[in-house]
Design a protein around this motif. Sequence first.
Motif, mmCIF file in Angstrom:
data_model
loop_
_atom_site.group_PDB
_atom_site.id
_atom_site.type_symbol
_atom_site.label_atom_id
_atom_site.label_comp_id
_atom_site.label_asym_id
_atom_site.label_seq_id
_atom_site.Cartn_x
_atom_site.Cartn_y
_atom_site.Cartn_z
ATOM 1 N N GLU A 1 0.808 -1.217 0.000
ATOM 2 C CA GLU A 1 0.000 0.000 0.000
ATOM 3 C C GLU A 1 0.844 1.271 0.000
ATOM 4 O OE1 GLU A 1 0.659 -1.104 4.339
ATOM 5 O OE2 GLU A 1 0.412 -2.120 2.397
ATOM 6 N N ASP A 2 2.133 1.118 0.338
ATOM 7 C CA ASP A 2 3.018 2.276 0.400
ATOM 8 C C ASP A 2 3.967 2.393 -0.784
ATOM 9 O OD1 ASP A 2 2.005 3.162 2.886
ATOM 10 O OD2 ASP A 2 3.226 1.668 3.924
ATOM 11 N N LEU A 3 3.872 1.482 -1.736
ATOM 12 C CA LEU A 3 4.730 1.550 -2.911
ATOM 13 C C LEU A 3 4.456 2.824 -3.700
ATOM 14 C CD1 LEU A 3 4.636 -2.048 -4.419
ATOM 15 C CD2 LEU A 3 6.696 -0.799 -3.727
ATOM 16 N N SER A 4 5.510 3.491 -4.119
ATOM 17 C CA SER A 4 5.327 4.668 -4.958
ATOM 18 C C SER A 4 5.247 4.244 -6.418
ATOM 19 C CB SER A 4 6.490 5.641 -4.774
ATOM 20 O OG SER A 4 7.679 5.113 -5.330
ATOM 21 N N TYR A 5 4.598 5.084 -7.202
ATOM 22 C CA TYR A 5 4.521 4.837 -8.640
ATOM 23 C C TYR A 5 5.921 4.812 -9.242
ATOM 24 C CZ TYR A 5 3.689 5.776 -13.597
ATOM 25 O OH TYR A 5 3.692 5.724 -14.968
ATOM 26 N N GLU A 6 6.790 5.682 -8.764
ATOM 27 C CA GLU A 6 8.147 5.767 -9.294
ATOM 28 C C GLU A 6 8.916 4.468 -9.045
ATOM 29 O OE1 GLU A 6 6.378 9.595 -9.073
ATOM 30 O OE2 GLU A 6 6.692 8.133 -7.445
ATOM 31 N N ASP A 7 8.767 3.899 -7.831
ATOM 32 C CA ASP A 7 9.450 2.643 -7.529
ATOM 33 C C ASP A 7 8.906 1.509 -8.390
ATOM 34 O OD1 ASP A 7 11.221 3.650 -5.661
ATOM 35 O OD2 ASP A 7 9.906 3.264 -3.953
ATOM 36 N N TRP A 8 7.589 1.465 -8.571
ATOM 37 C CA TRP A 8 6.984 0.450 -9.428
ATOM 38 C C TRP A 8 7.536 0.546 -10.847
ATOM 39 C CZ3 TRP A 8 3.907 -3.802 -9.468
ATOM 40 C CH2 TRP A 8 3.332 -4.169 -10.696
ATOM 41 N N ARG A 9 7.536 1.768 -11.389
ATOM 42 C CA ARG A 9 7.982 1.969 -12.761
ATOM 43 C C ARG A 9 9.464 1.615 -12.937
ATOM 44 N NH1 ARG A 9 5.774 4.964 -16.847
ATOM 45 N NH2 ARG A 9 7.682 4.249 -17.876
ATOM 46 N N THR A 10 10.284 1.938 -11.942
ATOM 47 C CA THR A 10 11.712 1.628 -12.048
ATOM 48 C C THR A 10 11.938 0.135 -12.225
ATOM 49 O OG1 THR A 10 12.404 3.549 -10.761
ATOM 50 C CG2 THR A 10 13.931 1.694 -10.838
ATOM 51 N N VAL A 11 11.271 -0.666 -11.408
ATOM 52 C CA VAL A 11 11.445 -2.122 -11.478
ATOM 53 C C VAL A 11 10.878 -2.666 -12.785
ATOM 54 C CG1 VAL A 11 10.935 -4.325 -10.368
ATOM 55 C CG2 VAL A 11 11.422 -2.309 -8.967
ATOM 56 N N VAL A 12 9.705 -2.211 -13.173
ATOM 57 C CA VAL A 12 9.095 -2.682 -14.417
ATOM 58 C C VAL A 12 9.939 -2.272 -15.620
ATOM 59 C CG1 VAL A 12 7.078 -2.471 -15.927
ATOM 60 C CG2 VAL A 12 6.763 -2.769 -13.463
ATOM 61 N N ASP A 13 10.437 -1.050 -15.609
ATOM 62 C CA ASP A 13 11.222 -0.566 -16.745
ATOM 63 C C ASP A 13 12.498 -1.375 -16.935
ATOM 64 O OD1 ASP A 13 9.325 1.333 -17.260
ATOM 65 O OD2 ASP A 13 10.488 3.033 -16.502
ATOM 66 N N VAL A 14 13.195 -1.674 -15.851
ATOM 67 C CA VAL A 14 14.448 -2.426 -15.969
ATOM 68 C C VAL A 14 14.180 -3.902 -16.219
ATOM 69 C CG1 VAL A 14 16.564 -3.133 -14.797
ATOM 70 C CG2 VAL A 14 15.709 -0.795 -14.515
ATOM 71 N N ASN A 15 13.394 -4.521 -15.348
ATOM 72 C CA ASN A 15 13.252 -5.980 -15.375
ATOM 73 C C ASN A 15 12.426 -6.488 -16.547
ATOM 74 O OD1 ASN A 15 14.527 -5.628 -12.936
ATOM 75 N ND2 ASN A 15 13.040 -6.765 -11.732
ATOM 76 N N LEU A 16 11.408 -5.756 -16.937
ATOM 77 C CA LEU A 16 10.521 -6.252 -17.989
ATOM 78 C C LEU A 16 10.727 -5.523 -19.313
ATOM 79 C CD1 LEU A 16 8.280 -8.125 -18.879
ATOM 80 C CD2 LEU A 16 6.615 -6.507 -17.939
#
Length: 250
Positions: free
Chosen positions: A98-113
């Motif tokens: 519930e505390d994940l930021s959009y920026e943190d989500w995007r960083t992981v998705v952008d690199v890993n996927l």
Amino acid sequence: MNASTRIAVVTGAGSGIGRSVALTLAEAGWSVAVAGRRAEALEETASLAGGNVLCVPTDVTSPPDVTTLFATVCQHFGRVDLLFNNAGVSGPRGVGFEDLSYEDWRTVVDVNLTGAFLCAQAAFRVMKDQSPKGGRIINNGSISAHVPRPNSAPYTATKHAMTGLTKSLSLDGRPHAIACGQIDIGNAATEMTQRMQSGILQANGEVVVEPVMDAADVARTVLHMAELPLAANVQFATVMATAMPYIGRG
């Protein structure tokens, strides 16, 4: 595979599993292009490897960078026989969903996927058109492609998605002699897993020290997958520390 055409691209090669795989491939006689964001780390990998190693600083989330990576490799070596799609980040630690930021989500998705997609697409295009055509893509999945750890939604989501990408590439690559497999790794001893040796949160709320394995054991598995003839493929391989708490969960 003809030894004269064994050209590999390894992303995330400045440390950890990527570095170990690059060193193992080079030792086995492959020519290796090492890619990653940190030029100094890539140069260190190259100096450890010896042999025919090309350093190409690359941000895998950048389409122009990825295009440059594969253009440089083709200009230098003439072809691409293997992509080890390894670059990845783990994301924020100890942050509830519930505390994940959009920026943190995007960083992981952008690199890993997205990064994995961009590199796979660039490799696919080269492998499809080169002569002799074909090649192999090995994606670095994870135990997290099967089961999550607590507070790991971005990482786990991207690793589950990696499995779908692997399956799609396997199917779409068939007419072009492009094989694609995935290695799912559990607790290799790298910078990313140092916390496991001091204690990591479990599903029941306990913090437990977990065993790790040598990253060289992963690299030897990648080498085996890479050196199969293109008529054969390891679709999925799981390599893990024998006593890690994976089998027996639930």
